[in-house]
Design a protein around this motif. Structure first.
Motif, PDB file in Angstrom:
ATOM      1  N   LYS A 133     -46.546 -12.014 -35.842  1.00  0.00           N
ATOM      2  CA  LYS A 133     -46.916 -11.950 -37.260  1.00  0.00           C
ATOM      3  C   LYS A 133     -45.763 -12.438 -38.130  1.00  0.00           C
ATOM      4  CE  LYS A 133     -46.066  -8.601 -39.813  1.00  0.00           C
ATOM      5  NZ  LYS A 133     -45.870  -7.296 -40.480  1.00  0.00           N
ATOM      6  N   SER A 134     -44.560 -11.951 -37.830  1.00  0.00           N
ATOM      7  CA  SER A 134     -43.381 -12.376 -38.574  1.00  0.00           C
ATOM      8  C   SER A 134     -43.164 -13.883 -38.436  1.00  0.00           C
ATOM      9  CB  SER A 134     -42.151 -11.614 -38.070  1.00  0.00           C
ATOM     10  OG  SER A 134     -40.983 -12.021 -38.741  1.00  0.00           O
ATOM     11  N   TYR A 135     -43.398 -14.393 -37.249  1.00  0.00           N
ATOM     12  CA  TYR A 135     -43.283 -15.835 -37.007  1.00  0.00           C
ATOM     13  C   TYR A 135     -44.250 -16.609 -37.899  1.00  0.00           C
ATOM     14  CZ  TYR A 135     -43.873 -20.256 -34.409  1.00  0.00           C
ATOM     15  OH  TYR A 135     -43.984 -21.579 -34.063  1.00  0.00           O
ATOM     16  N   LEU A 136     -45.507 -16.188 -37.920  1.00  0.00           N
ATOM     17  CA  LEU A 136     -46.517 -16.877 -38.735  1.00  0.00           C
ATOM     18  C   LEU A 136     -46.158 -16.826 -40.219  1.00  0.00           C
ATOM     19  CD1 LEU A 136     -49.832 -15.642 -37.033  1.00  0.00           C
ATOM     20  CD2 LEU A 136     -48.750 -17.883 -36.787  1.00  0.00           C
ATOM     21  N   GLN A 137     -45.689 -15.680 -40.690  1.00  0.00           N
ATOM     22  CA  GLN A 137     -45.339 -15.548 -42.102  1.00  0.00           C
ATOM     23  C   GLN A 137     -44.215 -16.499 -42.494  1.00  0.00           C
ATOM     24  OE1 GLN A 137     -44.698 -11.249 -42.144  1.00  0.00           O
ATOM     25  NE2 GLN A 137     -46.370 -11.011 -43.626  1.00  0.00           N
ATOM     26  N   THR A 138     -43.283 -16.721 -41.590  1.00  0.00           N
ATOM     27  CA  THR A 138     -42.138 -17.572 -41.904  1.00  0.00           C
ATOM     28  C   THR A 138     -42.463 -19.054 -41.777  1.00  0.00           C
ATOM     29  OG1 THR A 138     -40.621 -15.842 -41.138  1.00  0.00           O
ATOM     30  CG2 THR A 138     -39.722 -18.070 -41.360  1.00  0.00           C
ATOM     31  N   VAL A 139     -43.101 -19.436 -40.661  1.00  0.00           N
ATOM     32  CA  VAL A 139     -43.322 -20.878 -40.418  1.00  0.00           C
ATOM     33  C   VAL A 139     -44.500 -21.415 -41.223  1.00  0.00           C
ATOM     34  CG1 VAL A 139     -42.316 -20.669 -38.120  1.00  0.00           C
ATOM     35  CG2 VAL A 139     -44.814 -20.613 -38.372  1.00  0.00           C
ATOM     36  N   GLY A 140     -45.494 -20.548 -41.511  1.00  0.00           N
ATOM     37  CA  GLY A 140     -46.615 -20.959 -42.360  1.00  0.00           C
ATOM     38  C   GLY A 140     -47.692 -21.771 -41.678  1.00  0.00           C
ATOM     39  N   PHE A 141     -47.725 -21.757 -40.345  1.00  0.00           N
ATOM     40  CA  PHE A 141     -48.779 -22.499 -39.644  1.00  0.00           C
ATOM     41  C   PHE A 141     -49.011 -21.891 -38.264  1.00  0.00           C
ATOM     42  CE2 PHE A 141     -44.887 -24.520 -38.126  1.00  0.00           C
ATOM     43  CZ  PHE A 141     -45.138 -24.681 -36.774  1.00  0.00           C
ATOM     44  N   ASN A 142     -50.155 -22.222 -37.678  1.00  0.00           N
ATOM     45  CA  ASN A 142     -50.457 -21.850 -36.298  1.00  0.00           C
ATOM     46  C   ASN A 142     -50.965 -23.088 -35.585  1.00  0.00           C
ATOM     47  OD1 ASN A 142     -50.921 -20.488 -33.944  1.00  0.00           O
ATOM     48  ND2 ASN A 142     -52.762 -19.445 -34.656  1.00  0.00           N
ATOM     49  N   ALA A 143     -50.426 -23.355 -34.402  1.00  0.00           N
ATOM     50  CA  ALA A 143     -50.715 -24.629 -33.721  1.00  0.00           C
ATOM     51  C   ALA A 143     -51.476 -24.469 -32.420  1.00  0.00           C
ATOM     52  CB  ALA A 143     -49.400 -25.364 -33.445  1.00  0.00           C
ATOM     53  N   GLU A 144     -51.850 -23.236 -32.054  1.00  0.00           N
ATOM     54  CA  GLU A 144     -52.587 -23.017 -30.804  1.00  0.00           C
ATOM     55  C   GLU A 144     -53.790 -22.117 -31.078  1.00  0.00           C
ATOM     56  OE1 GLU A 144     -52.008 -21.148 -26.331  1.00  0.00           O
ATOM     57  OE2 GLU A 144     -50.281 -21.370 -27.652  1.00  0.00           O
ATOM     58  N   PRO A 145     -55.006 -22.614 -30.888  1.00  0.00           N
ATOM     59  CA  PRO A 145     -56.189 -21.799 -31.195  1.00  0.00           C
ATOM     60  C   PRO A 145     -56.349 -20.612 -30.261  1.00  0.00           C
ATOM     61  CG  PRO A 145     -56.751 -24.138 -30.889  1.00  0.00           C
ATOM     62  CD  PRO A 145     -55.357 -23.948 -30.393  1.00  0.00           C
ATOM     63  N   VAL A 146     -56.958 -19.559 -30.780  1.00  0.00           N
ATOM     64  CA  VAL A 146     -57.455 -18.467 -29.948  1.00  0.00           C
ATOM     65  C   VAL A 146     -58.734 -18.952 -29.272  1.00  0.00           C
ATOM     66  CG1 VAL A 146     -58.463 -16.151 -30.014  1.00  0.00           C
ATOM     67  CG2 VAL A 146     -56.448 -16.691 -31.414  1.00  0.00           C
ATOM     68  N   LEU A 147     -58.907 -18.616 -28.001  1.00  0.00           N
ATOM     69  CA  LEU A 147     -60.116 -19.015 -27.280  1.00  0.00           C
ATOM     70  C   LEU A 147     -61.176 -17.929 -27.447  1.00  0.00           C
ATOM     71  CD1 LEU A 147     -61.502 -21.051 -25.367  1.00  0.00           C
ATOM     72  CD2 LEU A 147     -60.554 -19.743 -23.449  1.00  0.00           C
ATOM     73  N   LEU A 148     -62.273 -18.278 -28.126  1.00  0.00           N
ATOM     74  CA  LEU A 148     -63.403 -17.378 -28.315  1.00  0.00           C
ATOM     75  C   LEU A 148     -64.609 -17.918 -27.550  1.00  0.00           C
ATOM     76  CD1 LEU A 148     -63.234 -16.720 -32.187  1.00  0.00           C
ATOM     77  CD2 LEU A 148     -62.197 -15.366 -30.355  1.00  0.00           C
ATOM     78  N   THR A 149     -65.484 -17.018 -27.142  1.00  0.00           N
ATOM     79  CA  THR A 149     -66.694 -17.452 -26.450  1.00  0.00           C
ATOM     80  C   THR A 149     -67.918 -16.813 -27.094  1.00  0.00           C
ATOM     81  OG1 THR A 149     -67.711 -17.743 -24.263  1.00  0.00           O
ATOM     82  CG2 THR A 149     -66.621 -15.624 -24.689  1.00  0.00           C
ATOM     83  N   TYR A 150     -69.022 -17.536 -27.078  1.00  0.00           N
ATOM     84  CA  TYR A 150     -70.248 -17.088 -27.732  1.00  0.00           C
ATOM     85  C   TYR A 150     -71.446 -17.330 -26.814  1.00  0.00           C
ATOM     86  CZ  TYR A 150     -70.770 -22.107 -28.762  1.00  0.00           C
ATOM     87  OH  TYR A 150     -70.872 -23.477 -28.658  1.00  0.00           O
ATOM     88  N   PRO A 151     -72.555 -16.605 -27.016  1.00  0.00           N
ATOM     89  CA  PRO A 151     -73.751 -16.835 -26.199  1.00  0.00           C
ATOM     90  C   PRO A 151     -74.240 -18.270 -26.359  1.00  0.00           C
ATOM     91  CG  PRO A 151     -73.951 -14.808 -27.469  1.00  0.00           C
ATOM     92  CD  PRO A 151     -72.746 -15.517 -27.991  1.00  0.00           C
ATOM     93  N   ASP A 152     -74.657 -18.869 -25.269  1.00  0.00           N
ATOM     94  CA  ASP A 152     -75.140 -20.245 -25.322  1.00  0.00           C
ATOM     95  C   ASP A 152     -76.181 -20.401 -26.424  1.00  0.00           C
ATOM     96  OD1 ASP A 152     -73.682 -20.143 -22.894  1.00  0.00           O
ATOM     97  OD2 ASP A 152     -74.828 -21.827 -22.134  1.00  0.00           O
ATOM     98  N   ASN A 153     -76.049 -21.477 -27.192  1.00  0.00           N
ATOM     99  CA  ASN A 153     -76.902 -21.692 -28.357  1.00  0.00           C
ATOM    100  C   ASN A 153     -77.386 -23.134 -28.349  1.00  0.00           C
ATOM    101  OD1 ASN A 153     -77.155 -22.703 -31.301  1.00  0.00           O
ATOM    102  ND2 ASN A 153     -77.241 -20.484 -31.532  1.00  0.00           N
ATOM    103  N   ALA A 154     -78.697 -23.327 -28.298  1.00  0.00           N
ATOM    104  CA  ALA A 154     -79.281 -24.666 -28.154  1.00  0.00           C
ATOM    105  C   ALA A 154     -78.982 -25.550 -29.363  1.00  0.00           C
ATOM    106  CB  ALA A 154     -80.793 -24.557 -27.941  1.00  0.00           C
ATOM    107  N   VAL A 155     -78.974 -24.969 -30.560  1.00  0.00           N
ATOM    108  CA  VAL A 155     -78.743 -25.763 -31.774  1.00  0.00           C
ATOM    109  C   VAL A 155     -77.305 -26.278 -31.800  1.00  0.00           C
ATOM    110  CG1 VAL A 155     -78.665 -25.716 -34.296  1.00  0.00           C
ATOM    111  CG2 VAL A 155     -80.514 -24.536 -33.076  1.00  0.00           C
ATOM    112  N   ILE A 156     -76.356 -25.393 -31.543  1.00  0.00           N
ATOM    113  CA  ILE A 156     -74.950 -25.807 -31.529  1.00  0.00           C
ATOM    114  C   ILE A 156     -74.700 -26.806 -30.404  1.00  0.00           C
ATOM    115  CG2 ILE A 156     -72.573 -25.022 -31.218  1.00  0.00           C
ATOM    116  CD1 ILE A 156     -73.371 -22.402 -32.565  1.00  0.00           C
ATOM    117  N   ALA A 157     -75.304 -26.561 -29.249  1.00  0.00           N
ATOM    118  CA  ALA A 157     -75.134 -27.484 -28.113  1.00  0.00           C
ATOM    119  C   ALA A 157     -75.642 -28.879 -28.464  1.00  0.00           C
ATOM    120  CB  ALA A 157     -75.863 -26.934 -26.891  1.00  0.00           C
ATOM    121  N   ALA A 158     -76.759 -28.945 -29.180  1.00  0.00           N
ATOM    122  CA  ALA A 158     -77.314 -30.248 -29.560  1.00  0.00           C
ATOM    123  C   ALA A 158     -76.408 -30.965 -30.548  1.00  0.00           C
ATOM    124  CB  ALA A 158     -78.710 -30.053 -30.158  1.00  0.00           C
ATOM    125  N   ILE A 159     -75.829 -30.208 -31.485  1.00  0.00           N
ATOM    126  CA  ILE A 159     -74.901 -30.818 -32.459  1.00  0.00           C
ATOM    127  C   ILE A 159     -73.667 -31.351 -31.734  1.00  0.00           C
ATOM    128  CG2 ILE A 159     -73.327 -30.305 -34.370  1.00  0.00           C
ATOM    129  CD1 ILE A 159     -75.469 -28.390 -35.451  1.00  0.00           C
TER     130      ILE A 159
END
Length: 412
Positions: A133-159
């Motif tokens: 947290k202290s690192y983020l407050q000082t540098v002002g950016f984040n360069a590595e995404p958190v990996l999230l997962t969601y239930p398979d979704n046909a609409v998003i998959a088509a997009i």
């Protein structure tokens, strides 16, 4: 109703993105870092290891300030450029083993984390949360995404599939032979459809990045408290995430190595195990468990299969059925005396990308006395444990994809 929003990513130019992208800093050996930084002036490692410029090791707040300086220099030199419009980013990874991952880089809500609309399955360490947290407050950016997962979704998959028919803004291959592709989605109508589909979901789940999520939530609380004009749409209300469907998530096991038998002889240890497991000596042939509640053990030059006796163990929760928990409850804690899996230096972990011969060689070298192989858990188990508000033991899952830093950057 998870709230997923587009953002204006800061990205490397197409010509050098493959030179900029880097694995997480801690995953490199010292020699690897030195080599990459000596011969690649564009590597993101120059930002996160800013003291290299002066041949000096720096730590704490001073390092954070220098990280910010190196980052600003990369922007001033045109290595990083920020997009003009808020966008989603369709991101595809094809790894060297043939696994393909297709998802969307977006900003996820810290408030959703608070409300448990973004669910966790691992414990975090408070000190690490505060440090980042202290690192983020000082540098002002984040360069590595958190990996999230969601239930398979046909609409998003088509997009995603339709977007991938177009020209990729990025296409590059890393030295690990993983190929990365990125497409920008900035059409307001398409963005709106994606957001609505996520709002229809009950929850999404953290697959990898529990500490980064927790630190972003702490940052959100701090900044909100300091801002008398807080409105809820400030950048600190969100954190960068890579969202992929559950069917594409790959979960591998973490195997265990222990340095001693806690005072038992080999024969005494086998007798103790017999209470809870059916044991079969497999000799010199490596044994890899293929079913839940089956374990491999390598001890004194021989492999053993351990099958959990159904009458010796009871399942009350989803956590009880997790093999990493079973191994802890039946062997590591009561027999080998390892209470703290995170900090005890008698135990080490080997991810499932390594074969059982890695355990064999580690024990044969004398560095360890015994090794245990596990069957990997699955998405359903991970979700069940999160839904019950429980947490897995440390190093229960090795999850793919592993993301690179510096490809998309979220600024606070």
């Amino acid at each position: 109703m998870p709230n997923i929003i587009p953002f204006k990513a800061v990205k490397p130019t197409r010509a050098i993105v493959g030179l900029v992208a880097a694995r997480p800093y801690q995953s490199y050996t010292l020699d690897e870092r030195e080599s990459r930084m000596a011969y690649n002036p564009f590597s993101f490692l120059h930002i996160v290891n800013p003291g290299y410029k002066y041949d000096q090791e720096v730590t704490g707040k001073e390092r954070y300030r220098m990280v910010q300086n190196r980052y600003l220099e990369f922007k001033e030199d045109g290595i990083f450029v920020q997009d003009e419009n808020p966008s989603f980013y369709v991101y595809k990874i094809v790894n060297r083993h043939g696994h393909e991952f297709n998802g969307i880089i977006a900003a996820a809500s810290a408030e959703d984390y608070e409300k448990d609309l973004i669910k966790k399955h691992e414990d975090t360490i408070a000190q690490r949360e505060e440090t980042f947290k202290s690192y983020l407050q000082t540098v002002g950016f984040n360069a590595e995404p958190v990996l999230l997962t969601y239930p398979d979704n046909a609409v998003i998959a088509a997009i995603i599939k339709d977007t991938q028919k177009g020209y990729a803004e990025f296409e590059f291959t890393m030295t690990y032979r993983d190929t990365h592709y990125l497409w920008k989605v900035e059409d307001p109508k398409t963005i709106g459809i994606i957001q609505e589909e996520f709002k229809k979901m009950k929850t999404v789940y953290i697959a990898d990045g529990h500490h980064r999520s927790a630190s972003s939530y702490l940052l959100y609380n701090d900044e909100k408290a300091k801002n008398p004009k807080h409105q809820g749409n400030e950048s600190y209300n969100y954190f960068m995430s890579y969202l992929i469907p559950e069917s594409e998530l790959v979960i591998q096991e973490f195997n265990r190595l222990v340095k001693d038998l806690n005072g038992f002889t080999k024969e005494e240890f086998l007798i103790q195990l017999d209470t809870t497991f059916r044991i079969e000596n497999r000799g010199i042939m490596p044994y890899q468990p293929k079913e839940a509640h089956h374990f491999s053990m390598y001890l004194d030059g021989e492999f053993y299969s351990l099958f959990l006796r159904k009458t010796a163990y009871e399942f009350h929760t989803a956590l009880d059925a997790l093999d990493a928990q079973i191994l802890y409850i039946t062997i590591l804690q009561p027999l080998l005396g390892i209470d703290d899996l995170r900090h005890n230096d008698r135990i080490s972990y080997v991810n499932g990308q390594h074969e059982m011969v890695t355990i064999k060689s580690s024990v044969d070298s004398g560095a360890f006395k015994v090794g245990f192989g596990l069957c990997p858990s699955n998405v359903h188990q991970m979700k069940q444990i999160a839904d019950e508000g429980l947490t897995m033991p440390p190093k229960s899952t090795y999850i793919l994809p592993k993301l690179r830093s510096g490809i998309t950057i979220y600024e606070y």
